[in-house]
Design an enzyme around this catalytic site. Structure first.
Site, PDB file in Angstrom:
ATOM      1  N   MET A  27      24.192   5.359 -10.445  1.00  0.00           N
ATOM      2  CA  MET A  27      24.847   6.341 -11.326  1.00  0.00           C
ATOM      3  C   MET A  27      23.770   7.217 -11.980  1.00  0.00           C
ATOM      4  O   MET A  27      24.009   7.858 -12.999  1.00  0.00           O
ATOM      5  CB  MET A  27      25.700   5.638 -12.380  1.00  0.00           C
ATOM      6  CG  MET A  27      26.823   4.812 -11.734  1.00  0.00           C
ATOM      7  SD  MET A  27      28.274   4.626 -12.751  1.00  0.00           S
ATOM      8  CE  MET A  27      27.635   3.728 -14.151  1.00  0.00           C
ATOM      9  N   TYR A  29      20.079   8.415 -13.806  1.00  0.00           N
ATOM     10  CA  TYR A  29      19.243   8.043 -14.949  1.00  0.00           C
ATOM     11  C   TYR A  29      18.381   6.837 -14.553  1.00  0.00           C
ATOM     12  O   TYR A  29      18.410   5.777 -15.171  1.00  0.00           O
ATOM     13  CB  TYR A  29      20.078   7.750 -16.195  1.00  0.00           C
ATOM     14  CG  TYR A  29      19.315   8.096 -17.455  1.00  0.00           C
ATOM     15  CD1 TYR A  29      19.090   9.426 -17.797  1.00  0.00           C
ATOM     16  CD2 TYR A  29      18.781   7.117 -18.267  1.00  0.00           C
ATOM     17  CE1 TYR A  29      18.357   9.760 -18.931  1.00  0.00           C
ATOM     18  CE2 TYR A  29      18.051   7.437 -19.411  1.00  0.00           C
ATOM     19  CZ  TYR A  29      17.851   8.758 -19.732  1.00  0.00           C
ATOM     20  OH  TYR A  29      17.116   9.083 -20.852  1.00  0.00           O
ATOM     21  N   LEU A  30      17.639   7.059 -13.488  1.00  0.00           N
ATOM     22  CA  LEU A  30      16.960   5.959 -12.798  1.00  0.00           C
ATOM     23  C   LEU A  30      15.830   5.355 -13.631  1.00  0.00           C
ATOM     24  O   LEU A  30      15.104   6.067 -14.312  1.00  0.00           O
ATOM     25  CB  LEU A  30      16.401   6.469 -11.463  1.00  0.00           C
ATOM     26  CG  LEU A  30      17.429   7.141 -10.552  1.00  0.00           C
ATOM     27  CD1 LEU A  30      16.763   7.642  -9.287  1.00  0.00           C
ATOM     28  CD2 LEU A  30      18.587   6.199 -10.227  1.00  0.00           C
ATOM     29  N   HIS A  34      16.025   0.515 -10.556  1.00  0.00           N
ATOM     30  CA  HIS A  34      16.513   1.273  -9.392  1.00  0.00           C
ATOM     31  C   HIS A  34      15.375   1.511  -8.400  1.00  0.00           C
ATOM     32  O   HIS A  34      15.557   1.394  -7.185  1.00  0.00           O
ATOM     33  CB  HIS A  34      17.028   2.653  -9.820  1.00  0.00           C
ATOM     34  CG  HIS A  34      18.214   2.631 -10.733  1.00  0.00           C
ATOM     35  ND1 HIS A  34      18.155   3.031 -12.037  1.00  0.00           N
ATOM     36  CD2 HIS A  34      19.505   2.283 -10.507  1.00  0.00           C
ATOM     37  CE1 HIS A  34      19.345   2.934 -12.600  1.00  0.00           C
ATOM     38  NE2 HIS A  34      20.194   2.475 -11.697  1.00  0.00           N
ATOM     39  N   GLY A 144      20.756  -4.839  -7.455  1.00  0.00           N
ATOM     40  CA  GLY A 144      20.005  -5.694  -8.374  1.00  0.00           C
ATOM     41  C   GLY A 144      20.845  -6.853  -8.894  1.00  0.00           C
ATOM     42  O   GLY A 144      22.057  -6.725  -9.085  1.00  0.00           O
ATOM     43  N   LYS A 146      20.834  -7.925 -11.788  1.00  0.00           N
ATOM     44  CA  LYS A 146      21.216  -7.695 -13.192  1.00  0.00           C
ATOM     45  C   LYS A 146      22.752  -7.653 -13.297  1.00  0.00           C
ATOM     46  O   LYS A 146      23.339  -8.232 -14.200  1.00  0.00           O
ATOM     47  CB  LYS A 146      20.586  -6.387 -13.657  1.00  0.00           C
ATOM     48  CG  LYS A 146      21.283  -5.722 -14.798  1.00  0.00           C
ATOM     49  CD  LYS A 146      20.585  -5.925 -16.076  1.00  0.00           C
ATOM     50  CE  LYS A 146      21.268  -5.226 -17.219  1.00  0.00           C
ATOM     51  NZ  LYS A 146      22.137  -4.126 -16.838  1.00  0.00           N
ATOM     52  N   GLN A 150      29.013  -8.049 -10.233  1.00  0.00           N
ATOM     53  CA  GLN A 150      29.260  -6.924  -9.320  1.00  0.00           C
ATOM     54  C   GLN A 150      28.761  -7.261  -7.907  1.00  0.00           C
ATOM     55  O   GLN A 150      29.443  -7.009  -6.907  1.00  0.00           O
ATOM     56  CB  GLN A 150      28.537  -5.682  -9.870  1.00  0.00           C
ATOM     57  CG  GLN A 150      28.456  -4.526  -8.905  1.00  0.00           C
ATOM     58  CD  GLN A 150      27.883  -3.265  -9.548  1.00  0.00           C
ATOM     59  OE1 GLN A 150      28.593  -2.564 -10.262  1.00  0.00           O
ATOM     60  NE2 GLN A 150      26.618  -2.956  -9.313  1.00  0.00           N
ATOM     61  N   SER A 183      20.106   1.550 -17.743  1.00  0.00           N
ATOM     62  CA  SER A 183      20.194   2.944 -18.207  1.00  0.00           C
ATOM     63  C   SER A 183      20.728   2.959 -19.633  1.00  0.00           C
ATOM     64  O   SER A 183      20.389   3.842 -20.425  1.00  0.00           O
ATOM     65  CB  SER A 183      21.130   3.746 -17.303  1.00  0.00           C
ATOM     66  OG  SER A 183      20.677   3.666 -15.973  1.00  0.00           O
TER      67      SER A 183
HETATM   68  O1  PAF Z   1      25.719  -0.562 -10.566  1.00  0.00           O
HETATM   69  C1  PAF Z   1      26.015   0.647 -10.642  1.00  0.00           C
HETATM   70  O2  PAF Z   1      25.194   1.484 -11.025  1.00  0.00           O
HETATM   71  C2  PAF Z   1      27.406   1.098 -10.249  1.00  0.00           C
HETATM   72  O3  PAF Z   1      28.359   0.164 -10.580  1.00  0.00           O
HETATM   73  C3  PAF Z   1      27.509   1.495  -8.761  1.00  0.00           C
HETATM   74  C4  PAF Z   1      27.270   0.313  -7.848  1.00  0.00           C
HETATM   75  C5  PAF Z   1      26.519   2.606  -8.441  1.00  0.00           C
HETATM   76  C6  PAF Z   1      28.926   2.019  -8.471  1.00  0.00           C
HETATM   77  O4  PAF Z   1      29.209   3.158  -9.216  1.00  0.00           O
END
Ligand code: PAF
Length: 279
Positions: A27, A29-30, A34, A144, A146, A150, A183
């Site tokens: 998403m 704002y690395l 990331h 990741g 973290k 997910q 982020s």
């Molecule tokens: O982990 C994230 O940054 C988000 O949930 C992802 C996997 C990019 C999906 O929008």
């Protein structure tokens, strides 16, 4: 590095025959977390694709969609430096055109932990990740630890839907004092930044207790909650679960993982750690 902003262009992109494609959905704002995923993909795959899309479908009505940090120029500079091949930046209208009405949901696993506090969140995550996989067509997707829940949900989705993409799990990247990179750390004031460390401290305290022979999950959870509360943060959940399937555990074994979510001021942070001495 090629920046692609068109859905059809990304879908029609012809990768050279026989080359493996690694993908990192983000998403934006690395941060270094990331970037470590990008590095892992560069090592394992011939071609690396990164997507940047702040996915509205995974934010609740009272969550931080409008204030979510964004800095595309800085992101692109960092990705270029690492030698990323393609960056896909779709618009919201491309991903969710008028009339869009198909959702992907992994039942049960999405209803516990963060799914309990953020109803609909994982439905939004699964839907966007499946769409991105269909468009990017990667061999491997780098994610990741973290966001451990997910990770488990997306693995299950890939298995259940017979997708050929494999997930590569990468370790959490931390600041030197232990705070997990996120982020959302950019929201923290100096005072909140100090409180935020209580999540990591609680995890490390549990790991130490386990190394000293403590095996009662309830006792370890109570201790962790107390550490976070005393620091001044608000516990959302602390759980000890089996890292293979997120099932509950009464007694610690080599698969035990502690997972925490807590509010530091208005910022909701998550972190997790294996309690096994081998990791
Ligand atoms: O982990 C994230 O940054 C988000 O949930 C992802 C996997 C990019 C999906 O929008």
């Amino acid at each position: 590095m090629q920046v692609i902003r068109s859905l059809s262009q990304m879908m029609q992109l012809n990768y050279p025959l026989g080359k493996s494609v690694g993908f990192i959905p983000t998403m934006g704002y690395l941060h270094r977390g990331h970037l470590s995923l990008v590095e892992a993909s560069k090592k394992e795959c011939d071609i690396t694709v990164v997507s940047i899309f702040v996915n509205p479908a995974q934010f609740g009505p009272r969550e931080d969609l409008s204030s979510y940090p964004r800095n595309i120029d800085r992101d692109l500079k960092q990705l270029e430096k690492l030698g990323v091949d393609y960056v896909f930046i779709p618009s919201e209208g491309m991903i969710y055109p008028e009339g869009f009405n198909t959702w992907v949901e992994v039942k049960a696993l999405s209803e516990i932990l963060c799914g309990n506090s953020r109803p609909g969140h994982f439905k939004g995550v699964c839907t966007i990740v499946l769409k991105l996989i269909n468009v990017v067509r990667p061999d491997k997707m780098f994610m990741g630890e973290k966001d451990y829940q997910q990770l488990m949900i997306l693995k299950k989705m890939l298995r259940d839907l017979n997708l050929r993409t494999r997930i590569v799990c990468c370790p959490i990247v931390r600041e030197t004092d232990g705070l997990a990179m996120s982020s959302r750390n950019s929201y923290l004031s100096t005072a909140d930044r100090a409180l935020a460390l209580s999540l990591y401290n609680a995890l490390m305290q549990a790991k130490k207790a386990v190394s000293e022979g403590k095996t009662d999950a309830h006792m370890l959870i109570a201790l962790a909650k107390q550490t976070i509360r005393i620091a001044g943060a608000n516990v959302d959940y602390v759980e000890i679960l089996d890292s293979r399937d997120l099932s509950e555990q009464e007694t610690i074994d080599e698969h035990s993982r502690m997972l925490i979510a807590a509010y530091v001021g208005n910022t909701r942070l998550i972190d997790n750690l294996s309690l096994s001495s081998g990791e």
